[in-house]
Design an enzyme around this catalytic site. Structure first.
Site, PDB file in Angstrom:
ATOM      1  N   ASP A  52       0.838  -1.201   0.000  1.00 36.84           N
ATOM      2  CA  ASP A  52       0.000   0.000   0.000  1.00 36.84           C
ATOM      3  C   ASP A  52       0.874   1.251   0.000  1.00 36.84           C
ATOM      4  OD1 ASP A  52      -2.914   1.101   0.673  1.00 36.84           O
ATOM      5  OD2 ASP A  52      -1.438   2.272   1.807  1.00 36.84           O
ATOM      6  N   TYR A  57       2.759   9.842   0.129  1.00 37.30           N
ATOM      7  CA  TYR A  57       3.833   9.244   0.942  1.00 37.30           C
ATOM      8  C   TYR A  57       5.217   9.517   0.350  1.00 37.30           C
ATOM      9  CZ  TYR A  57      -0.057   6.343   2.759  1.00 37.30           C
ATOM     10  OH  TYR A  57      -1.239   5.889   3.280  1.00 37.30           O
ATOM     11  N   LYS A  82      -2.958   6.006  -4.051  1.00 37.13           N
ATOM     12  CA  LYS A  82      -4.083   6.908  -3.735  1.00 37.13           C
ATOM     13  C   LYS A  82      -3.828   8.306  -4.296  1.00 37.13           C
ATOM     14  CE  LYS A  82      -3.960   4.584   0.730  1.00 37.13           C
ATOM     15  NZ  LYS A  82      -2.514   4.481   0.977  1.00 37.13           N
ATOM     16  N   HIS A 115      -7.857   9.388  -1.674  1.00 37.88           N
ATOM     17  CA  HIS A 115      -7.182   9.287  -0.371  1.00 37.88           C
ATOM     18  C   HIS A 115      -8.026   9.851   0.780  1.00 37.88           C
ATOM     19  CE1 HIS A 115      -2.856   9.098   1.397  1.00 37.88           C
ATOM     20  NE2 HIS A 115      -3.748   8.761   2.301  1.00 37.88           N
ATOM     21  N   LEU A 196      -2.422  -0.864  14.164  1.00 36.19           N
ATOM     22  CA  LEU A 196      -1.828  -0.953  15.509  1.00 36.19           C
ATOM     23  C   LEU A 196      -2.033   0.362  16.260  1.00 36.19           C
ATOM     24  CD1 LEU A 196       1.504  -2.691  14.385  1.00 36.19           C
ATOM     25  CD2 LEU A 196      -0.620  -3.770  15.163  1.00 36.19           C
ATOM     26  N   LYS A 237       2.078  -0.813   9.085  1.00 40.21           N
ATOM     27  CA  LYS A 237       3.325  -0.209   8.598  1.00 40.21           C
ATOM     28  C   LYS A 237       4.483  -0.683   9.471  1.00 40.21           C
ATOM     29  CE  LYS A 237       6.801   2.783   8.885  1.00 40.21           C
ATOM     30  NZ  LYS A 237       7.742   3.046  10.010  1.00 40.21           N
ATOM     31  N   SER A 238       5.533  -1.145   8.835  1.00 40.96           N
ATOM     32  CA  SER A 238       6.786  -1.328   9.551  1.00 40.96           C
ATOM     33  C   SER A 238       7.916  -1.187   8.552  1.00 40.96           C
ATOM     34  CB  SER A 238       6.865  -2.697  10.232  1.00 40.96           C
ATOM     35  OG  SER A 238       8.104  -2.801  10.906  1.00 40.96           O
ATOM     36  N   ASN A 247       4.470  -9.564  11.683  1.00 39.04           N
ATOM     37  CA  ASN A 247       3.098  -9.125  11.394  1.00 39.04           C
ATOM     38  C   ASN A 247       2.350 -10.058  10.444  1.00 39.04           C
ATOM     39  OD1 ASN A 247       3.590  -7.019  13.099  1.00 39.04           O
ATOM     40  ND2 ASN A 247       3.871  -5.472  11.492  1.00 39.04           N
TER      41      ASN A 247
END
Ligand code: A2P
Length: 294
Positions: A52, A57, A82, A115, A196, A237-238, A247
């Site tokens: 994603d 971003y 997006k 978005h 999270l 996200k990581s 995850n």
């Protein structure tokens, strides 16, 4: 649902209006440049098949670089991007979508999302441009992000093609019962961003206790709680390869109904973490039992 031999994570999908969206995706907000490339590579190596990103971003090039170098066939990876809320007039939308696909180095993405809604642009114009992007082959599927129920209903009514997903904040501190029901009514997936709570949920004592009982990490318990709900996919996200691997290691255990209910009961009025100035009027949370997968 668990299996005697768990299905590979990449085969676990949410079916939504013709799309098959891998339930586990990598969120990439704040993963830019080399860090973004490494995160996406680590995710693909760990078995993720859903990435994603977003124009906002500023990492579409990094994501594209990782996709090009990973050796995984293009048609095995579900790529979402997006269009930012300042680009929702039809000509701007068209330019923005084309630029995103070009930055990714692809000829199309799998899912293109609006978005955020923008009350200054007529929704029919934006949804028309979104449908146009799909018809022109820039994306296989279309959807929206951060749309509360009333706006989602309007978007669906205005769209001449099926919307397959609404990507919204969703985690145990934020009740999204109404939005889940709306997505289900429209045959759409709810893709949970900030699953999270941007890390805020990781120290919760109830989550920690359930994690100890299952010999799992708190993040795994939260993500499992989400994907055990019908129609929900997640994009944690990581940028850390160990946590990226952790995850996705959530397909070999199951939360029972009592644990699901205890986690659902953590919902709180101030649970939302994403509060940008341009947010729409959110749905008032309602605490009720969520439908668990059989
Ligand atoms: P990092 O990138 O250093 O791993 P969310 O997806 O809800 O926005 O949460 C993202 C935040 O949670 C990031 O700060 C990320 O940090 C952290 N995070 C992601 N996965 C894990 C995990 N398995 N354990 C602990 N922290 C995690």
């Amino acid at each position: 649902m668990t299996f005697p031999v768990p299905l590979p994570a990449s085969l676990q999908v949410v079916a939504a209006n013709g799309a098959r969206i891998p339930v586990m995706g990598l969120g990439t907000w704040q993963s830019t440049h080399d860090e973004g490339v490494r995160a996406v590579r680590a995710a693909l190596d760990a078995g993720y098949r859903h990435i994603d990103t977003a124009a906002r971003y500023e990492n579409e090039q990094a994501v594209g670089q990782a996709l090009a170098a990973c050796g995984v066939p293009r048609d095995e990876v579900f790529v979402t991007t997006k269009v930012w809320h300042t680009e929702l007039r039809a000509p701007d939308f068209r330019r923005a979508a084309e630029a995103s696909v070009a930055r990714l180095g692809l000829d199309h993405v799998d899912l293109l999302l609006v978005h955020w809604p923008n009350p200054d642009v007529p929704l029919d114009e934006t949804i028309g441009a979104l449908c146009d992007a799909q018809r022109r082959g820039l994306t296989r599927f279309i959807g929206v992000s951060n749309f509360p129920v009333a706006l989602l209903d309007r978007a669906v009514a205005l769209s001449s093609l099926p919307l397959v997903a609404n990507q919204c904040e969703y985690h145990p501190y934020l009740d999204q019962t109404k939005l889940l029901a709306a997505c289900s009514r429209h045959g759409m997936a709810l893709i949970s961003h900030s699953p999270l709570g941007s890390g805020k949920l990781l120290a919760d004592p109830v989550i920690a206790e359930i994690a100890r009982q299952h010999d799992k990490k708190p993040a795994q318990i939260i993500l499992r709680w989400l994907i055990q709900q019908t129609g929900v996919a997640v994009i944690p996200k990581s940028s850390n390869p160990v946590r990226i691997g952790e995850n996705i290691a959530i397909f070999d255990f199951e939360l029972d109904a009592a644990s699901m209910a205890r986690i659902s009961a953590l919902a709180r009025a101030d649970g939302r973490v994403s509060k940008p100035a341009w947010h729409p009027e959110w749905d008032v949370p309602e605490t009720s039992l969520r439908a668990a997968k059989p």
